[in-house]
Design a protein around this motif. Structure first.
Motif, short mmCIF file in Angstrom:
data_model
loop_
_atom_site.label_atom_id
_atom_site.label_comp_id
_atom_site.label_asym_id
_atom_site.label_seq_id
_atom_site.Cartn_x
_atom_site.Cartn_y
_atom_site.Cartn_z
N TRP A 91 22.38 110.31 50.68
CA TRP A 91 21.42 109.78 51.64
C TRP A 91 20.07 109.46 51.00
O TRP A 91 19.47 108.42 51.29
CB TRP A 91 21.21 110.75 52.80
CG TRP A 91 20.09 110.39 53.73
CD1 TRP A 91 18.95 111.09 53.96
CD2 TRP A 91 20.00 109.21 54.56
NE1 TRP A 91 18.15 110.44 54.87
CE2 TRP A 91 18.77 109.28 55.25
CE3 TRP A 91 20.83 108.12 54.75
CZ2 TRP A 91 18.36 108.31 56.14
CZ3 TRP A 91 20.43 107.13 55.64
CH2 TRP A 91 19.21 107.22 56.32
N GLU A 92 19.56 110.32 50.14
CA GLU A 92 18.24 110.07 49.57
C GLU A 92 18.18 108.75 48.81
O GLU A 92 17.29 107.95 49.03
CB GLU A 92 17.81 111.24 48.69
CG GLU A 92 17.51 112.52 49.46
CD GLU A 92 16.41 112.35 50.49
OE1 GLU A 92 15.53 111.48 50.32
OE2 GLU A 92 16.42 113.08 51.49
N PRO A 93 19.13 108.46 47.88
CA PRO A 93 19.07 107.14 47.24
C PRO A 93 19.30 105.99 48.21
O PRO A 93 18.70 104.92 48.05
CB PRO A 93 20.18 107.20 46.17
CG PRO A 93 21.03 108.37 46.54
CD PRO A 93 20.15 109.32 47.26
N VAL A 94 20.15 106.18 49.24
CA VAL A 94 20.34 105.13 50.24
C VAL A 94 19.04 104.87 51.00
O VAL A 94 18.63 103.72 51.22
CB VAL A 94 21.48 105.51 51.22
CG1 VAL A 94 21.47 104.60 52.45
CG2 VAL A 94 22.83 105.42 50.52
N ARG A 95 18.38 105.94 51.41
CA ARG A 95 17.14 105.79 52.18
C ARG A 95 16.06 105.10 51.36
O ARG A 95 15.34 104.23 51.86
CB ARG A 95 16.67 107.19 52.62
CG ARG A 95 15.43 107.19 53.49
CD ARG A 95 15.19 108.57 54.08
NE ARG A 95 14.90 109.56 53.06
CZ ARG A 95 13.66 109.79 52.57
NH1 ARG A 95 12.65 109.06 52.99
NH2 ARG A 95 13.48 110.72 51.68
N HIS A 96 15.96 105.48 50.09
CA HIS A 96 14.94 104.86 49.23
C HIS A 96 15.25 103.39 48.98
O HIS A 96 14.35 102.55 48.98
CB HIS A 96 14.86 105.62 47.90
CG HIS A 96 14.29 107.00 48.04
ND1 HIS A 96 14.18 107.88 47.00
CD2 HIS A 96 13.81 107.66 49.13
CE1 HIS A 96 13.65 109.01 47.41
NE2 HIS A 96 13.42 108.90 48.71
N GLY B 264 23.53 100.88 51.52
CA GLY B 264 24.78 101.64 51.45
C GLY B 264 25.77 101.02 50.49
O GLY B 264 26.41 101.72 49.69
N GLY B 265 25.91 99.70 50.53
CA GLY B 265 26.83 99.03 49.63
C GLY B 265 26.42 99.16 48.18
O GLY B 265 27.26 99.42 47.30
N VAL B 266 25.13 98.99 47.90
CA VAL B 266 24.64 99.08 46.53
C VAL B 266 24.83 100.48 45.96
O VAL B 266 25.32 100.66 44.83
CB VAL B 266 23.15 98.67 46.47
CG1 VAL B 266 22.55 99.02 45.11
CG2 VAL B 266 23.00 97.19 46.76
N ILE B 267 24.45 101.51 46.72
CA ILE B 267 24.52 102.88 46.23
C ILE B 267 25.97 103.33 46.04
O ILE B 267 26.30 103.97 45.04
CB ILE B 267 23.77 103.84 47.17
CG1 ILE B 267 22.29 103.47 47.24
CG2 ILE B 267 23.95 105.28 46.74
CD1 ILE B 267 21.59 103.44 45.89
N LEU B 268 26.84 102.99 46.98
CA LEU B 268 28.25 103.36 46.81
C LEU B 268 28.86 102.69 45.59
O LEU B 268 29.67 103.30 44.87
CB LEU B 268 29.04 102.99 48.07
CG LEU B 268 28.86 103.93 49.26
CD1 LEU B 268 29.51 103.33 50.50
CD2 LEU B 268 29.46 105.30 48.96
#
Length: 466
Positions: free
Chosen positions: A331-336, A356-360
């Motif tokens: 969640w933290e990297p997604v939120r940022h 969400g797509g980028v972080i996953l």
């Protein structure tokens, strides 16, 4: 119960400490095993699965040696209820299959027999020998084979004696054998003494054993926190230095290992231990980077609060979900990332979807998350803005969303961590408790959509992560 991470930590070593007292090969000084008779240990057949006993007795009656081994023996000696029962034997997998119609052979890297009794599976493994002891015996089925590349075990099917099997296991406390012939416990590696002293000790040279299988580093942390044991100096000293070995573990394999780490009822302590030994960042580098920064002068506490909540649920017998766990950890990297996309002009929901797509995608280089878990994760993230919308039928419709409960729990954990308004969690909690008439009144008078902002000292009560 003791913990190796309570109070002061052992001083971090820059190089591995050689464990000269625990050579891997028996000829280096193992000697005869210590045999603990039935009167000298606390294992009772009454506490062993009837199906495991059936497997043990049938193998014995067929002329094979058969023993319980591993975590089941360890837990029985500690007075814990074993999660499962594993059997070790001198029977080869094909011989095991010939004795049990309900048996299936699995695995290529490590060939095993699974004997099925309804939902219970008894795993039967043939005694293994050291990897360098392989001699081509012309076995047509290729069962006796070992393959090591760059120090890492690729295939491991070299069969041997119980003594050889004991010395090639990972930790001494997992190398104890309960022999069904006379109900004794057989100890080649000093595991009984380590159990009594609360020590987790890797068998053999730690650097060699960790390089053979880097996942052993994660197992060391998991067992130490789960059992409340301390890591001995040799086992602990090179964890940080060899952490990069985890980068070579197949991402699909690490998915299950992470669940074992954080769904054992001591996830928060495991998280802290992994970060202490610089292992968490090898698996979740984006999360580690996000956690290394403070927000508005305060540390980010969301992951720790969520893991504490998960531990409470597990300890109270409630269910937990891998999708929720991974949604928390990322969640933290997604939120940022979503914040950056919003600053570039994207609306909140498209920004969350984009993030969400980028972080996953980036996380998949380290841990591969199957789609059946990734899709619910993204729904949990993408529902978060809707909890700030409390007017009209849209709020009531959110209650019927199939992912509402998980997203609500997630939202309340954010509130507990100061990332969302505490009164928002309280409002949604009450909305679920009142009758339909009161629900309609609440969505009519709830007022304007509140402006989301971080608050340090917000308080709320999360209902978990079912």
């Amino acid at each position: 119960m003791r913990s190796c991470y309570d109070s002061a930590h052992n001083k971090q070593h820059k190089t591995c400490v050689s464990n000269e007292l625990n050579p891997l090969k028996p000829e280096s000084g193992a000697g005869a095993p210590r045999i603990y008779t039935r009167a000298e240990h606390g294992i009772s057949r009454a506490n062993i699965s009837e199906h495991a006993l059936k497997v043990l007795y049938r193998l014995k009656d067929a002329g094979f040696r058969a023993c319980l081994v591993g975590g089941g023996v360890r837990d029985l000696l500690l007075g814990r209820e074993p999660k499962d029962f594993d059997v070790a034997t001198d029977a080869h997998p094909e011989e095991v299959r010939s004795l049990f119609r309900n048996c299936r052979l699995i695995g290529r890297r490590f060939r095993l027999a699974h004997v099925f009794f309804g939902p219970e599976i008894i795993e039967v493994a043939t005694f293994r020998a050291p990897h360098d002891s392989f001699v081509d015996d012309g076995d047509a089925d290729g069962a006796a084979e070992a393959l090591i590349e760059d120090g890492r075990i690729i295939r491991d099917n070299v069969y041997g004696t119980i003594e050889q099997d004991a010395w090639r296991r990972d930790f001494s406390i997992n190398a104890l054998y309960y022999d069904i012939r006379d109900f004794s416990v057989v100890d080649y590696t000093g595991g009984m003494d380590d159990l009594k002293q609360g020590v987790l000790r890797l068998i053999g040279d730690p650097e060699i054993r960790y390089r053979e299988d880097p996942v052993r580093m994660l197992r060391a942390i998991r067992f130490a926190t789960k059992l409340g044991f301390r890591l001995d100096e040799a086992t602990e000293s090179c964890l940080s230095r060899l952490g990069d070995q985890l980068l070579d573990v197949p991402p699909a394999r690490l998915f299950d290992e992470v669940i074992k780490l954080f769904h054992a009822g001591c996830g928060l302590q495991t998280f802290e231990a992994l970060r202490h030994h610089d292992l968490f960042g090898r698996m979740f580098p984006l999360t580690e980077e996000a956690l290394s920064h403070e927000e508005e002068g305060f540390p980010i506490t969301f992951v720790a609060n969520a893991l504490r909540n998960t531990d409470e649920r597990i300890q109270s017998g409630k269910g937990v979900n891998p999708s929720f766990l991974y949604a928390v950890l990322l969640w933290e990297p997604v939120r940022h990332a979503a914040r950056r996309f919003m600053e570039e002009g994207e609306a909140e929901l498209p920004a969350l979807q984009h993030a969400g797509g980028v972080i996953l995608s980036r996380q998949a280089r380290h841990i591969m998350i199957p789609k059946r878990f990734a899709l619910p994760m993204r729904e949990i993230w993408e529902l978060q803005p809707r909890f700030e919308q409390r007017l009209g039928a849209r709020a009531l419709r959110l209650l019927t969303h199939p992912r509402f409960r998980a997203a609500y729990d997630f939202y309340c954990l954010r509130a507990r961590s100061g990332e969302a308004l505490a009164e928002g969690c309280e409002w949604w909690t009450r909305l679920q408790e009142v009758d339909e008439a009161e629900q309609r009144r609440m969505v009519e008078v709830s007022g304007k959509k509140p402006r989301s902002r971080r608050r340090r000292r917000s308080r709320s009560k999360s209902s978990g992560n079912a």
